[in-house]
Design an enzyme around this catalytic site. Structure first.
Site, mmCIF file in Angstrom:
data_model
loop_
_atom_site.group_PDB
_atom_site.id
_atom_site.type_symbol
_atom_site.label_atom_id
_atom_site.label_comp_id
_atom_site.label_asym_id
_atom_site.label_seq_id
_atom_site.Cartn_x
_atom_site.Cartn_y
_atom_site.Cartn_z
ATOM 1 N N TYR A 163 0.841 -1.210 0.000
ATOM 2 C CA TYR A 163 0.000 0.000 0.000
ATOM 3 C C TYR A 163 0.873 1.256 0.000
ATOM 4 C CZ TYR A 163 -3.860 3.136 1.357
ATOM 5 O OH TYR A 163 -4.784 4.158 1.411
ATOM 6 N N LYS A 167 0.923 4.197 -2.920
ATOM 7 C CA LYS A 167 0.552 5.596 -2.682
ATOM 8 C C LYS A 167 1.723 6.551 -2.927
ATOM 9 C CE LYS A 167 -3.834 5.193 -1.754
ATOM 10 N NZ LYS A 167 -4.870 5.845 -2.577
HETATM 11 N N1 LIG Z 1 -9.879 6.014 4.906
HETATM 12 C C1 LIG Z 1 -8.607 6.304 5.133
HETATM 13 O O1 LIG Z 1 -8.135 6.313 6.303
HETATM 14 C C2 LIG Z 1 -7.707 6.675 3.995
HETATM 15 C C3 LIG Z 1 -6.457 7.223 4.297
HETATM 16 C C4 LIG Z 1 -5.609 7.582 3.264
HETATM 17 C C5 LIG Z 1 -6.006 7.390 1.962
HETATM 18 N N2 LIG Z 1 -7.212 6.842 1.688
HETATM 19 C C6 LIG Z 1 -7.575 6.680 0.276
HETATM 20 O O2 LIG Z 1 -8.798 7.335 0.043
HETATM 21 C C7 LIG Z 1 -9.463 6.725 -1.063
HETATM 22 C C8 LIG Z 1 -10.903 6.426 -0.681
HETATM 23 O O3 LIG Z 1 -10.873 5.477 0.364
HETATM 24 P P1 LIG Z 1 -12.054 5.327 1.438
HETATM 25 O O4 LIG Z 1 -11.415 5.295 2.757
HETATM 26 O O5 LIG Z 1 -13.129 6.288 1.137
HETATM 27 O O6 LIG Z 1 -12.467 3.818 1.126
HETATM 28 P P2 LIG Z 1 -13.846 3.124 0.727
HETATM 29 O O7 LIG Z 1 -13.533 1.673 0.706
HETATM 30 O O8 LIG Z 1 -14.941 3.619 1.592
HETATM 31 O O9 LIG Z 1 -14.101 3.647 -0.759
HETATM 32 C C9 LIG Z 1 -13.299 3.209 -1.826
HETATM 33 C C10 LIG Z 1 -14.185 3.022 -3.046
HETATM 34 O O10 LIG Z 1 -13.340 2.644 -4.143
HETATM 35 C C11 LIG Z 1 -14.033 1.637 -4.866
HETATM 36 N N3 LIG Z 1 -13.084 0.807 -5.600
HETATM 37 C C12 LIG Z 1 -12.185 -0.063 -5.073
HETATM 38 N N4 LIG Z 1 -11.538 -0.701 -6.059
HETATM 39 C C13 LIG Z 1 -12.038 -0.216 -7.225
HETATM 40 C C14 LIG Z 1 -11.773 -0.494 -8.582
HETATM 41 N N5 LIG Z 1 -10.873 -1.417 -8.957
HETATM 42 N N6 LIG Z 1 -12.441 0.190 -9.526
HETATM 43 C C15 LIG Z 1 -13.361 1.118 -9.168
HETATM 44 N N7 LIG Z 1 -13.681 1.400 -7.894
HETATM 45 C C16 LIG Z 1 -13.015 0.739 -6.936
HETATM 46 C C17 LIG Z 1 -14.778 0.830 -3.815
HETATM 47 O O11 LIG Z 1 -15.854 0.083 -4.362
HETATM 48 C C18 LIG Z 1 -15.228 1.917 -2.863
HETATM 49 O O12 LIG Z 1 -16.524 2.386 -3.185
HETATM 50 C C19 LIG Z 1 -8.628 5.492 -1.414
HETATM 51 O O13 LIG Z 1 -7.782 5.795 -2.498
HETATM 52 C C20 LIG Z 1 -7.819 5.252 -0.159
HETATM 53 O O14 LIG Z 1 -6.619 4.560 -0.431
HETATM 54 C C21 LIG Z 1 -8.081 6.485 2.666
#
Ligand SMILES: NC(=O)c1ccc[n+]([C@@H]2O[C@H](COP(=O)([O-])OP(=O)(O)OC[C@H]3O[C@@H](n4cnc5c(N)ncnc54)[C@H](O)[C@@H]3O)[C@@H](O)[C@H]2O)c1
Length: 255
Positions: A163, A167
């Site tokens: 991961y 990123k």
């Molecule tokens: N939540 C955290 O703490 C956090 C921290 C840093 C970064 N992020 C990043 O933020 C972004 C959103 O994450 P989140 O926490 O809202 O997660 P989440 O799981 O709630 O939402 C992610 C969405 O991406 C979709 N997805 C996954 N794989 C996919 C694919 N191959 N094609 C199309 N859609 C796909 C999923 O269906 C989901 O709806 C991500 O890139 C994650 O890495 C999240």
């Protein structure tokens, strides 16, 4: 903010940070092309967001999409410009994946495990950027793209090499593409959220996949709406001289 009638594409729009961003952009009057691989959640999001624009049912387009597929990504962007009869003004590349396996050192990570993370977070985002930046797709008058990276794109976390690598690559793509697109008036930035209360983190907590994190100055995790506010700002003309930046939205985790 200057987002009214701007056409913005969003991946990961069915959940968490993506859904919060879609809600905020819809409230600000943007036209939205939503994409997500989760069909049922996307359908629910579509119904909710369409109710914000009851007089213009065509203002929200939803597409079930796996961003790992080059042909599907290209078709999504083409159908977006056809549906709205205009090029896109912006994009929020938010879809991402964190593995649910228990954190483990790199010598125990399989090829398939490493590849799955990179295929979505890095290759998938690259495919979206490549399609969005085609001259036939992006508005020649310019606009903005926001990629969602992570604090995991800024520092290392033991047990989470795949991961973290995926990123760091998102931030590298952002900086390089900003230099390519600047002459077209297209700004390209990233946000780097810290731990944010979304279904992704809830699933990791349930599976014991949450890693120990450095102390957070604000003493709490973030909310997806707080990340959405920064994404919306970076998409808007109010951030007109900002490009190639990675904005931390982490409550002070790295200070
Ligand atoms: N939540 C955290 O703490 C956090 C921290 C840093 C970064 N992020 C990043 O933020 C972004 C959103 O994450 P989140 O926490 O809202 O997660 P989440 O799981 O709630 O939402 C992610 C969405 O991406 C979709 N997805 C996954 N794989 C996919 C694919 N191959 N094609 C199309 N859609 C796909 C999923 O269906 C989901 O709806 C991500 O890139 C994650 O890495 C999240």
């Amino acid at each position: 903010m200057s987002l009214a009638n701007k056409l913005i594409t969003l991946t990961g729009a069915a959940s968490g940070i993506g859904l919060s961003t879609a809600r905020l952009l819809a409230r600000r009057g943007a036209l939205l092309s939503l994409a997500d691989s989760n069909a049922s959640r996307l359908s629910t999001a579509h119904d909710e967001l369409s109710s914000l624009h009851p007089s213009s049912p065509k203002s929200i387009l939803s597409t079930v999409l796996d961003i790992r597929s080059t042909s599907a990504v290209n078709a999504w962007l083409s159908s977006t410009t056809s549906h709205f009869s205009r090029p896109i003004d912006g994009a929020a590349n938010i879809a991402g994946f964190h593995p649910l396996w228990t954190p483990k050192p790199v010598q125990d990570v399989t090829d398939d495990e490493f590849e799955e993370v990179l295929q979505i977070n890095t290759f998938g985002l690259f495919k979206c950027l490549r399609a969005q930046l085609q001259p036939s797709i992006f508005n020649p008058a310019g606009g903005a793209i926001v990629n969602v990276g992570s604090v995991s794109g800024l520092i290392g976390f033991a047990g989470d090499a795949a991961y973290v690598a995926s990123k760091h690559a998102v931030h590298g793509l952002t900086k390089s593409v900003s230099k390519e697109a600047g002459s077209r008036g297209i700004r390209v930035n990233a946000v780097a959220p810290g731990q944010t209360n979304t279904p992704m983190v809830q699933a990791m907590a349930a599976g014991k996949g949450v890693l120990p994190t450095p102390a957070v100055s604000l003493g709490r995790e973030g909310q997806p709406e707080e990340v959405a506010e920064v994404i919306a700002w970076l998409l808007s003309a109010e951030s007109g001289y900002v490009t190639g930046s990675v904005y931390r939205v982490d409550g002070g985790m790295l200070d």
